[in-house]
Design an enzyme around this catalytic site. Structure first.
Site, short mmCIF file in Angstrom:
data_model
loop_
_atom_site.label_atom_id
_atom_site.label_comp_id
_atom_site.label_asym_id
_atom_site.label_seq_id
_atom_site.Cartn_x
_atom_site.Cartn_y
_atom_site.Cartn_z
CE LYS A 201 -10.12 -13.98 19.30
NZ LYS A 201 -10.29 -14.93 20.08
CE1 TYR B 24 -10.84 -8.07 18.85
CE2 TYR B 24 -9.61 -9.13 16.98
CZ TYR B 24 -10.32 -9.16 18.59
OH TYR B 24 -10.70 -10.66 18.79
P1 NAD Z 1 -15.37 -13.60 28.27
O1 NAD Z 1 -14.72 -12.52 29.21
O2 NAD Z 1 -16.80 -13.81 29.02
O3 NAD Z 1 -14.67 -14.93 28.18
C1 NAD Z 1 -13.24 -14.78 27.99
C2 NAD Z 1 -12.88 -15.74 28.96
O4 NAD Z 1 -11.29 -16.18 28.78
C3 NAD Z 1 -12.98 -15.55 30.28
O5 NAD Z 1 -13.84 -16.69 30.95
C4 NAD Z 1 -11.63 -15.49 31.08
O6 NAD Z 1 -11.57 -15.89 32.48
C5 NAD Z 1 -10.96 -16.18 30.14
N1 NAD Z 1 -9.56 -16.14 30.28
C6 NAD Z 1 -8.71 -15.05 30.09
N2 NAD Z 1 -7.35 -15.16 30.47
C7 NAD Z 1 -7.33 -16.48 30.67
C8 NAD Z 1 -6.30 -17.51 31.49
N3 NAD Z 1 -5.13 -16.79 31.61
N4 NAD Z 1 -6.55 -18.50 31.81
C9 NAD Z 1 -7.78 -19.00 31.68
N5 NAD Z 1 -8.65 -18.12 31.22
C10 NAD Z 1 -8.70 -17.11 30.68
O7 NAD Z 1 -15.93 -13.02 26.88
P2 NAD Z 1 -16.26 -13.55 25.51
O8 NAD Z 1 -16.64 -12.35 24.73
O9 NAD Z 1 -17.22 -14.61 25.80
O10 NAD Z 1 -14.97 -14.24 24.86
C11 NAD Z 1 -14.92 -15.65 24.56
C12 NAD Z 1 -14.03 -15.59 23.35
O11 NAD Z 1 -14.96 -15.18 22.27
C13 NAD Z 1 -12.94 -15.13 23.26
O12 NAD Z 1 -12.02 -15.81 22.23
C14 NAD Z 1 -13.39 -13.83 22.27
O13 NAD Z 1 -12.16 -13.43 21.51
C15 NAD Z 1 -14.18 -14.43 21.42
N6 NAD Z 1 -15.21 -13.50 20.54
C16 NAD Z 1 -15.81 -12.56 21.25
C17 NAD Z 1 -16.64 -11.81 20.59
C18 NAD Z 1 -17.52 -10.68 21.30
O14 NAD Z 1 -17.87 -9.61 20.63
N7 NAD Z 1 -17.70 -10.80 22.55
C19 NAD Z 1 -16.77 -11.74 19.09
C20 NAD Z 1 -15.94 -12.72 18.64
C21 NAD Z 1 -15.45 -13.61 19.27
O1 0WE Z 2 -12.15 -10.89 21.00
C1 0WE Z 2 -12.67 -9.95 21.59
C2 0WE Z 2 -12.46 -9.13 22.96
C3 0WE Z 2 -11.38 -9.33 23.39
C4 0WE Z 2 -10.55 -8.88 24.53
C5 0WE Z 2 -11.01 -7.83 25.26
C6 0WE Z 2 -10.65 -7.27 26.55
C7 0WE Z 2 -11.33 -6.21 27.00
C8 0WE Z 2 -10.67 -6.19 28.59
C9 0WE Z 2 -9.44 -9.07 24.73
N1 0WE Z 2 -8.65 -8.63 25.92
C10 0WE Z 2 -9.26 -7.65 26.75
N2 0WE Z 2 -8.86 -7.09 28.02
C11 0WE Z 2 -9.30 -6.51 28.59
O2 0WE Z 2 -8.41 -5.88 29.50
N3 0WE Z 2 -13.59 -9.57 20.88
C12 0WE Z 2 -13.97 -9.97 19.40
C13 0WE Z 2 -14.70 -8.36 21.36
C14 0WE Z 2 -14.29 -7.34 20.79
O3 0WE Z 2 -12.82 -6.54 21.29
C15 0WE Z 2 -12.73 -5.24 20.47
C16 0WE Z 2 -13.47 -5.32 19.27
C17 0WE Z 2 -14.38 -6.46 19.44
C18 0WE Z 2 -15.52 -6.85 18.60
C19 0WE Z 2 -11.48 -4.58 20.84
C20 0WE Z 2 -11.62 -3.36 19.79
C21 0WE Z 2 -12.29 -3.15 18.87
C22 0WE Z 2 -13.22 -4.15 18.49
#
Ligand code: NAD
Ligand code: 0WE
Length: 257
Positions: free
Chosen positions: A161, A154
């Site tokens: 974050k 991460y």
């Molecule tokens: P997702 O890819 O569906 O959402 C990420 C969004 O960020 C996308 O809609 C993308 O278009 C937007 N984005 C990225 N760069 C951008 C930019 N320059 N301008 C405007 N929008 C931009 O993935 P998600 O998992 O739904 O992620 C949403 C949030 O949840 C993030 O903050 C992520 O860190 C957090 N999160 C995800 C998880 C997980 O396991 N999926 C866990 C905890 C927190």
């Molecule tokens: O915040 C996130 C996702 C963040 C994310 C994921 C990507 C994949 C594609 C940010 N940037 C990118 N860029 C890309 O090009 N999470 C909390 C989900 C997540 O991401 C991980 C995790 C977990 C959980 C990455 C490494 C290890 C654990």
């Protein structure tokens, strides 16, 4: 719960987005929604999604661009007058930054981009919207436990974050007197577009599910439910918090068999 509240949702990419599940609950609970999306790649999905969520207004906004953020808030205010809620569900790091040991992959540019999109974008939106937020309004962002505890791969996302969560505390402290609450939801891992790009995500998900007190992974719907609560007046006494929706994972110093 959020009846007639005017809520802007930022971070919809597809139906698997955490933001999409948040919208489902908000719409079910009577909110009036508007969406912003990153660029034209997401247009088709957004238009269909808006049609099934009360003909929500949609606006394009790349969060790396201050004038696009200004226009987004201006458009919302022209449409609504005041804003009652904002969901910031956005994070991004160049793929090479979140794969492998941090000392092998972190770069000045990777650090800057990651912090710009994953932390500053939240500050930029709150700063721009604050003058137009109503007297009992609520702003949330999405975070992950990697901000507090080192998590394999991460890396710099964890640093961003941590910055995002500190931002939640600073904005909540200064905007509280205006009736604007600011909180973060820390979600356990969920398979979304952002997560599908990460190698080994599925096995991490499996392992995680077994190690939570609830004995399973959480769903995006559960994040949606808690988000709706934080955006509603039911949470009127809560601000500056990071609320964990992670099956209890964060309360253990050591995982139980
Ligand atoms: P997702 O890819 O569906 O959402 C990420 C969004 O960020 C996308 O809609 C993308 O278009 C937007 N984005 C990225 N760069 C951008 C930019 N320059 N301008 C405007 N929008 C931009 O993935 P998600 O998992 O739904 O992620 C949403 C949030 O949840 C993030 O903050 C992520 O860190 C957090 N999160 C995800 C998880 C997980 O396991 N999926 C866990 C905890 C927190
Ligand atoms: O915040 C996130 C996702 C963040 C994310 C994921 C990507 C994949 C594609 C940010 N940037 C990118 N860029 C890309 O090009 N999470 C909390 C989900 C997540 O991401 C991980 C995790 C977990 C959980 C990455 C490494 C290890 C654990």
């Amino acid at each position: 719960m959020v009846n007639d509240k005017k809520i802007l949702v930022i971070g919809l990419a597809n139906k698997y987005s955490i933001a999409a599940s948040i919208c489902d609950v908000l719409y079910e609970q009577g909110a009036e929604l508007a969406f912003s999306y990153q660029n034209e790649r997401f247009e088709k999905f957004i238009n269909g999604f808006a049609a099934t969520h009360g003909d929500a207004k949609t606006f394009v906004c790349d969060l790396s661009n201050d004038s696009e953020i200004k226009d987004l808030i201006k458009n919302c205010v022209e449409n609504w007058g005041e804003i009652d809620g904002i969901v910031h569900s956005v994070g991004f790091s160049p793929a090479d930054q979140i794969s492998g040991n941090i000392e092998d992959c972190i770069t000045r540019e990777g650090f800057a981009i990651t912090h710009d999109i994953s932390s500053y974008s939240f500050a930029a939106v709150v700063k721009e919207a604050a003058p137009y937020m109503s007297k009992s309004s609520s702003i949330i962002t999405l975070t992950y436990i990697g901000s507090q505890e080192a998590t394999p791969n991460y890396n710099v996302m964890g640093m961003a974050k941590a910055s995002l969560e500190a931002g939640v505390r600073y904005f909540s402290a200064s905007l509280g007197s205006k009736g604007i609450r600011v909180n973060a939801v820390s979600a356990g891992p969920i398979k979304t577009l952002a997560a599908s790009g990460i190698k080994g995500f599925k096995s991490m998900l499996n392992k995680h599910g077994k190690e939570t007190p609830l004995g399973r992974n959480i769903t995006a719907k559960e994040v949606g439910n808690t988000s709706a609560f934080l955006l509603s007046d039911l949470s009127s006494g809560i601000t500056g918090q990071v609320i964990y929706v992670d099956g209890g994972y964060n309360i253990q110093a050591m995982k139980f068999d």
